[in-house]
Design a protein around this motif. Structure first.
Motif, mmCIF file in Angstrom:
data_model
loop_
_atom_site.group_PDB
_atom_site.id
_atom_site.type_symbol
_atom_site.label_atom_id
_atom_site.label_comp_id
_atom_site.label_asym_id
_atom_site.label_seq_id
_atom_site.Cartn_x
_atom_site.Cartn_y
_atom_site.Cartn_z
ATOM 1 N N ASP A 44 10.420 9.095 3.127
ATOM 2 C CA ASP A 44 9.836 8.180 4.105
ATOM 3 C C ASP A 44 8.324 8.076 3.966
ATOM 4 O O ASP A 44 7.732 7.076 4.318
ATOM 5 C CB ASP A 44 10.248 8.547 5.530
ATOM 6 N N TRP A 45 7.662 9.079 3.411
ATOM 7 C CA TRP A 45 6.215 9.049 3.237
ATOM 8 C C TRP A 45 5.760 8.018 2.208
ATOM 9 O O TRP A 45 4.594 7.671 2.134
ATOM 10 C CB TRP A 45 5.695 10.439 2.852
ATOM 11 N N GLN A 46 6.683 7.478 1.404
ATOM 12 C CA GLN A 46 6.329 6.484 0.391
ATOM 13 C C GLN A 46 6.598 5.056 0.830
ATOM 14 O O GLN A 46 6.345 4.130 0.078
ATOM 15 C CB GLN A 46 7.112 6.756 -0.890
ATOM 16 N N ILE A 47 7.104 4.875 2.013
ATOM 17 C CA ILE A 47 7.546 3.551 2.450
ATOM 18 C C ILE A 47 6.417 2.804 3.147
ATOM 19 O O ILE A 47 5.768 3.321 4.051
ATOM 20 C CB ILE A 47 8.758 3.682 3.382
ATOM 21 N N ARG A 48 6.176 1.574 2.720
ATOM 22 C CA ARG A 48 5.167 0.719 3.356
ATOM 23 C C ARG A 48 5.752 0.159 4.652
ATOM 24 O O ARG A 48 6.815 -0.433 4.654
ATOM 25 C CB ARG A 48 4.768 -0.413 2.426
ATOM 26 N N ARG A 49 5.016 0.345 5.732
ATOM 27 C CA ARG A 49 5.488 -0.119 7.038
ATOM 28 C C ARG A 49 4.967 -1.523 7.328
ATOM 29 O O ARG A 49 3.785 -1.799 7.195
ATOM 30 C CB ARG A 49 4.989 0.798 8.149
ATOM 31 N N THR A 50 5.881 -2.393 7.750
ATOM 32 C CA THR A 50 5.543 -3.722 8.253
ATOM 33 C C THR A 50 6.374 -3.934 9.514
ATOM 34 O O THR A 50 7.594 -3.873 9.458
ATOM 35 C CB THR A 50 5.865 -4.828 7.226
ATOM 36 N N TYR A 51 5.699 -4.138 10.621
ATOM 37 C CA TYR A 51 6.388 -4.322 11.895
ATOM 38 C C TYR A 51 6.061 -5.693 12.467
ATOM 39 O O TYR A 51 4.889 -6.017 12.663
ATOM 40 C CB TYR A 51 5.950 -3.259 12.905
ATOM 41 N N PRO A 52 7.074 -6.513 12.751
ATOM 42 C CA PRO A 52 6.799 -7.792 13.409
ATOM 43 C C PRO A 52 6.300 -7.536 14.833
ATOM 44 O O PRO A 52 6.789 -6.644 15.524
ATOM 45 C CB PRO A 52 8.148 -8.512 13.413
ATOM 46 N N GLU A 89 2.327 -14.361 8.903
ATOM 47 C CA GLU A 89 3.557 -14.324 8.117
ATOM 48 C C GLU A 89 3.267 -14.619 6.644
ATOM 49 O O GLU A 89 3.779 -13.939 5.744
ATOM 50 C CB GLU A 89 4.560 -15.333 8.675
ATOM 51 N N GLU A 90 2.429 -15.605 6.381
ATOM 52 C CA GLU A 90 2.084 -15.970 5.006
ATOM 53 C C GLU A 90 1.409 -14.806 4.272
ATOM 54 O O GLU A 90 1.766 -14.476 3.145
ATOM 55 C CB GLU A 90 1.166 -17.193 5.001
ATOM 56 N N ASN A 91 0.437 -14.167 4.930
ATOM 57 C CA ASN A 91 -0.249 -13.038 4.307
ATOM 58 C C ASN A 91 0.677 -11.839 4.133
ATOM 59 O O ASN A 91 0.579 -11.107 3.145
ATOM 60 C CB ASN A 91 -1.481 -12.641 5.109
ATOM 61 N N CYS A 92 1.587 -11.633 5.078
ATOM 62 C CA CYS A 92 2.540 -10.533 4.976
ATOM 63 C C CYS A 92 3.473 -10.745 3.784
ATOM 64 O O CYS A 92 3.754 -9.803 3.032
ATOM 65 C CB CYS A 92 3.332 -10.408 6.274
ATOM 66 N N LEU A 93 3.928 -11.961 3.585
ATOM 67 C CA LEU A 93 4.773 -12.267 2.432
ATOM 68 C C LEU A 93 4.028 -12.006 1.124
ATOM 69 O O LEU A 93 4.585 -11.448 0.175
ATOM 70 C CB LEU A 93 5.248 -13.714 2.485
ATOM 71 N N THR A 94 2.755 -12.390 1.076
ATOM 72 C CA THR A 94 1.935 -12.139 -0.114
ATOM 73 C C THR A 94 1.790 -10.643 -0.346
ATOM 74 O O THR A 94 1.925 -10.158 -1.478
ATOM 75 C CB THR A 94 0.554 -12.795 0.036
ATOM 76 N N TYR A 95 1.532 -9.887 0.713
ATOM 77 C CA TYR A 95 1.399 -8.428 0.628
ATOM 78 C C TYR A 95 2.676 -7.801 0.072
ATOM 79 O O TYR A 95 2.636 -6.963 -0.829
ATOM 80 C CB TYR A 95 1.083 -7.881 2.022
ATOM 81 N N ILE A 96 3.819 -8.230 0.575
ATOM 82 C CA ILE A 96 5.099 -7.687 0.118
ATOM 83 C C ILE A 96 5.337 -8.027 -1.351
ATOM 84 O O ILE A 96 5.758 -7.183 -2.139
ATOM 85 C CB ILE A 96 6.244 -8.186 1.018
ATOM 86 N N LYS A 97 5.028 -9.259 -1.733
ATOM 87 C CA LYS A 97 5.202 -9.657 -3.139
ATOM 88 C C LYS A 97 4.296 -8.844 -4.056
ATOM 89 O O LYS A 97 4.704 -8.462 -5.151
ATOM 90 C CB LYS A 97 4.937 -11.148 -3.302
ATOM 91 N N GLU A 98 3.068 -8.579 -3.620
ATOM 92 C CA GLU A 98 2.131 -7.798 -4.432
ATOM 93 C C GLU A 98 2.599 -6.361 -4.620
ATOM 94 O O GLU A 98 2.247 -5.721 -5.605
ATOM 95 C CB GLU A 98 0.742 -7.792 -3.786
ATOM 96 N N HIS A 99 3.380 -5.859 -3.670
ATOM 97 C CA HIS A 99 3.832 -4.468 -3.713
ATOM 98 C C HIS A 99 5.343 -4.372 -3.901
ATOM 99 O O HIS A 99 5.950 -3.382 -3.518
ATOM 100 C CB HIS A 99 3.412 -3.741 -2.428
ATOM 101 N N ARG A 100 5.938 -5.361 -4.518
ATOM 102 C CA ARG A 100 7.400 -5.377 -4.642
ATOM 103 C C ARG A 100 7.936 -4.206 -5.457
ATOM 104 O O ARG A 100 9.096 -3.860 -5.355
ATOM 105 C CB ARG A 100 7.899 -6.695 -5.219
ATOM 106 N N ASN A 101 7.104 -3.586 -6.266
ATOM 107 C CA ASN A 101 7.561 -2.445 -7.067
ATOM 108 C C ASN A 101 7.488 -1.133 -6.312
ATOM 109 O O ASN A 101 7.858 -0.098 -6.844
ATOM 110 C CB ASN A 101 6.751 -2.343 -8.363
ATOM 111 N N THR A 102 6.992 -1.164 -5.076
ATOM 112 C CA THR A 102 6.980 0.040 -4.272
ATOM 113 C C THR A 102 8.125 -0.023 -3.275
ATOM 114 O O THR A 102 8.856 -0.998 -3.205
ATOM 115 C CB THR A 102 5.639 0.223 -3.534
ATOM 116 N N VAL A 103 8.259 1.009 -2.493
ATOM 117 C CA VAL A 103 9.416 1.136 -1.602
ATOM 118 C C VAL A 103 9.193 0.361 -0.307
ATOM 119 O O VAL A 103 8.200 0.548 0.377
ATOM 120 C CB VAL A 103 9.665 2.625 -1.272
#
Length: 114
Positions: A44-52, A89-103
């Motif tokens: 769990d320490w490696q997981i990026r948190r995103t909360y709506p 939402e747009e920036n969050c999607l970009t953030y997730i795409k940039e870090h898609r190789n992480t958990v």
């Protein structure tokens, strides 16, 4: 002005967390040691948190209170890698795409898996 969905980004937290905004629980880690993430390379320490942010919970006419409760099991605890802040939402999607190789755990991936 139309409501624009916002997301609280908390980077990576060591180990587990509960997040409250203005007294309301908006997200928390589950006991992921009982999931497929329980192995030597992930946790769990490696997981990026995103909360709506729930609609109408963020105050525009006064202060907001954010509480992040962290439970650490060993070593250093807390938020150890960013970013930390609010994103559209747009920036969050970009953030997730940039870090898609992480958990990204399903609960913290607000747009589903692609």
């Amino acid at each position: 002005m139309a409501h624009q969905p916002l997301f609280l980004i908390l980077g990576k937290i060591d180990d587990q967390d509960q997040v409250y905004l203005n007294g309301q629980l908006i997200g928390e880690t589950e006991d992921m040691y009982k999931t497929a993430l329980d192995n030597r390379n992930r946790g769990d320490w490696q997981i990026r948190r995103t909360y709506p942010i729930p609609e109408n919970l963020l105050r525009t006419d006064g202060p907001n209170t954010l509480v992040v409760v962290v439970e650490d099991f060993e070593g250093n605890g807390g938020i150890y890698e960013g970013p930390v802040g609010l994103m559209t939402e747009e920036n969050c999607l970009t953030y997730i795409k940039e870090h898609r190789n992480t958990v990204f755990y399903r609960k913290f991936y607000p747009f589903g898996f692609h």
